[in-house]
Every structure is written in C-alpha cells, then in structure tokens.
Design a protein around this motif. Structure first.
Motif, short mmCIF file in Angstrom:
data_model
loop_
_atom_site.label_atom_id
_atom_site.label_comp_id
_atom_site.label_asym_id
_atom_site.label_seq_id
_atom_site.Cartn_x
_atom_site.Cartn_y
_atom_site.Cartn_z
N TYR A 1 2.45 -55.17 82.54
CA TYR A 1 1.20 -55.52 81.63
C TYR A 1 1.08 -56.39 80.84
N PHE A 2 1.64 -56.69 80.00
CA PHE A 2 1.81 -58.37 79.48
C PHE A 2 1.73 -59.04 80.29
N TYR A 3 2.57 -59.12 81.15
CA TYR A 3 1.86 -60.54 81.95
C TYR A 3 0.79 -60.19 82.67
N LEU A 4 0.59 -59.34 83.33
CA LEU A 4 -1.67 -59.88 83.78
C LEU A 4 -2.06 -59.48 82.57
N LEU A 5 -1.92 -59.02 81.18
CA LEU A 5 -3.31 -59.88 80.04
C LEU A 5 -2.84 -60.79 79.52
N ALA A 6 -1.85 -61.79 79.66
CA ALA A 6 -1.92 -62.96 79.26
C ALA A 6 -2.65 -63.60 80.74
N PHE A 7 -2.09 -63.05 81.77
CA PHE A 7 -2.87 -64.08 83.23
C PHE A 7 -4.89 -64.26 83.13
#
Length: 106
Positions: free
Chosen positions: A60-66
């Motif tokens: 979830y955080f990787y997607l948010l960062a991307f």
C-alpha cells in the motif's frame, strides 16, 4: 479517530481556505507565472514520495509513493511546459525568407 488526525485535517482545511483566498486576490495577468513557479516548487512532493518509499513496509505504501512521485513529476513537468509556452508568446516572430531573396523565381 486520534487527536493527531484531527490536527492534520484542520491544517489541511485551513491551508485550502488560505490558498483559495490568496489565489482569488491575484490579478489574472499574474496567474500563469505564479502558478508555474508554484509547480516548480512542487518538486518537494517528489522528495516526500521518496521518503514514503524509504519508510514503506507494505505494498500500500509503495503504491502511494509511486502515485505521489508520478503525479508530482507530471505537475512539475507541466509547470515548466506552461512557462515555456507563456514565454514563447513574448518572442518576436521569426522572419520568413522570401523566395526572391534566395535567388529563385523572379
């Protein structure tokens, strides 16, 4: 909901209101240069996206960062594109050479 969430939400809403008031007071002739500069400053969001990615512990955080990095990069590139087009409006038009100047048909 925690007190920290209420505080962050209040800061967000107040920043929206202040931003709206400031933008409504700026003459329309200054809107484009001011917004293009603001978009360039928006590069701070790219740095924030990198911080989120460094602290990420789930998909979830990787997607948010991307998504944050992508939209911030598009915003910065768009700001520079608008500035380039705006400044291009102030350039003098280039002279087109006539066919008579080239020694062609007379």
């Amino acid at each position: 909901m925690s007190q920290e969430l209420y505080t962050n939400l209040a800061i967000f809403v107040l920043s929206l209101l202040v931003g709206f008031e400031v933008m409504s007071k700026i003459p329309s002739t200054l809107q484009t240069p001011m917004m293009s500069g603001a978009n360039a400053i928006h590069g701070v969001v790219v740095v924030g996206a990198f911080v989120i990615a460094a602290e990420a512990s789930s998909w979830y955080f990787y997607l948010l960062a991307f998504l944050a990095a992508f939209f911030a990069a598009v915003n910065v590139a768009g700001g520079y594109t608008v500035t380039d087009r705006m400044l291009g409006m102030f350039n003098r038009p280039k002279k087109q050479p006539n066919s008579a100047d080239k020694g062609g048909d007379k």
